[in-house]
Enzyme design. Sequence first.
Site, PDB file in Angstrom:
ATOM      1  N   LYS A   1       0.827  -1.213   0.000  1.00  0.00           N
ATOM      2  CA  LYS A   1       0.000   0.000   0.000  1.00  0.00           C
ATOM      3  C   LYS A   1       0.864   1.267   0.000  1.00  0.00           C
ATOM      4  CE  LYS A   1      -4.277  -2.028   1.515  1.00  0.00           C
ATOM      5  NZ  LYS A   1      -5.345  -2.148   2.530  1.00  0.00           N
TER       6      LYS A   1
ATOM      7  N   ARG B   1      -3.230 -10.122   5.145  1.00  0.00           N
ATOM      8  CA  ARG B   1      -3.577 -10.266   3.720  1.00  0.00           C
ATOM      9  C   ARG B   1      -2.404  -9.742   2.902  1.00  0.00           C
ATOM     10  NH1 ARG B   1      -6.196  -7.018  -0.165  1.00  0.00           N
ATOM     11  NH2 ARG B   1      -7.546  -8.183  -1.618  1.00  0.00           N
TER      12      ARG B   1
END
Length: 607
Positions: free
Chosen positions: A544, A581
């Site tokens: 991210k 995740r």
Amino acid sequence: MTSRARQLCRATASLAAARGGAWRARCVQSPPPIVPRDARGWSATAASSHGPSSSGDAHHRRDPPATAVIAIGSNQGDRVDLFRRALRALDEAGIAVDAHSALYETAPAYVTDQPSFLNAAALVRVRDASHPMANDPLLLLDRLKRVEKELGREEGGVRFGPRPIDLDIIFHRSGTHGCGRLEVPHPRYHERPFVLAPLADLAAESNRANLASLASSSSSSSGLHRGDADAGTRGVGGGLRTWADPIGAGLATAARLWAGAGGEANVNASGGDLRRVMPIGGGVNGRPERLWSWGDRTNVMAILNVTPDSFSDGGALMDPGGGHDGDAGRGANVAANVNVAKVLMAARRAVESGADFLDVGGQSTRPGASRVSANEEAARVVPVVEALAAMLVTEYPDRPVYLSVDTFYGEVAARAAAAGADVVNDVSGGTIDRTMHARVANLPRPLPYVAMHSRGDPSTMQLPENTRYASGDVCAEIASESALNAMRAVRAGIEPWRLWTDPGLGFAKTREGNWAVLRGLGRIREGMGGALARAPQLVGASRKGFLGDVLARENSAGRDRDVASAAAAVAAVAGGADVVRVHDVGMTVDALRVADAVWRSRRDDAD
């Protein structure tokens, strides 16, 4: 019963005995019900015995106070289904469940030659406050016995022996009761870890400190168990005549007894008899349903994006040309341009590298992404889920690997579940598609539901109004908003023990906010309170933007962030995350083995 379980029983019984006096059981009840305090809303895990507001968003409305705390147990037949049927039967009888503990699988006590039990506890309320059952524990008992009979329990069985369903009153709003049919508080709750653990779940964090202070405010009312029902000078049995909240006091005492006996150290402990669990799996192709437990090690969820525009791997599993033959004739989905053969190869790599979950997403949720329709997303996702389910059955029949569908559409969740998905992973927590909660609640299988925290949708979530947290405490507001979403999910019919949480890294957070969340995972979890604080926590930091920012390298993206992603996963484990995740499973699994050895071993070391 193992030696550890016997030690735990002795410890809880000793703590309870130290706080209680003699019980003089007489067929009497305490005075009329106490006038409740103001109801101030409800979260799915709140243990306040004054019940929820009538609407999740209309806190000015008041419901009747909670009636009782009941314990639920089963060790015959389909235990999960029997639990669900029991709760539905209570609802049909006008008895609402205001809060529910996690599910616990436990070794049998007293009579040990029988199957393991599934146990839980629930805070219940008779909806019609004028109904005699709202005030009379014997009438409530009659209703519970009727439900037991409807679900197949026969009278006159072996005491403490096998049973399809068992419903016991532990605490009641009227205080104490003693007669030949019923004793309240339950005379043995304090010696049963399989009861204390669920009761501690119900003692929500928001009320625990206040109730614990109340319960220990004087030496003459130091605990709620088999106390002196008359004098009120030992224990709080008789003291209940002066209690404003007998249920709250009982839950506080149970939480204190549980903590004194080791509390969380007893859950999923090596050699122990108590596992916190939720049902998962089953469905198509004969895949077995299992009771999954968490907390002993960190689970890994592998990302499989079947999208053309995901921020780090968009198009990797797509085939613009289509038409290739895939495994067992399952080739590419031409209409959606998804190459199922590529997906299967990526899934195999993930499983072989140590993945526990495969998360299939058919829509990019990166900031600013354009939304695709439910039909288009389903066209990408459903054939992939179906192919993966078949692959897991044929190639990994003994490996507990589960399928997750990453969607905020209720329709896609339902279609993916029918194709074999085991988990619904909703990045909106039900805020984008208001049908999501009802669709998940009504699935034939009780799939776990991940209610991630976010604001807005991918096209608006990074606008200032969505990334601004008015209090300045991003973790506290995430906890509050997550609890509210959980309440809505439960109100729609999703059992509380099916819920996962996710703080939503990268969703409606600034760069500084993301780091605050990663530092504050434990605060977020405890801020939600009760059973929700013990639910599986999923964290997704992989690749991210806030990781790219800290690397300070030009054009850092995709695989360039995998080492940083593994480091973020380690930080998540330090904060208490149960599932991470990720894109690069192999690198992350190695990092997690070290993280688990450092942080998760502390519980065993403390035993």
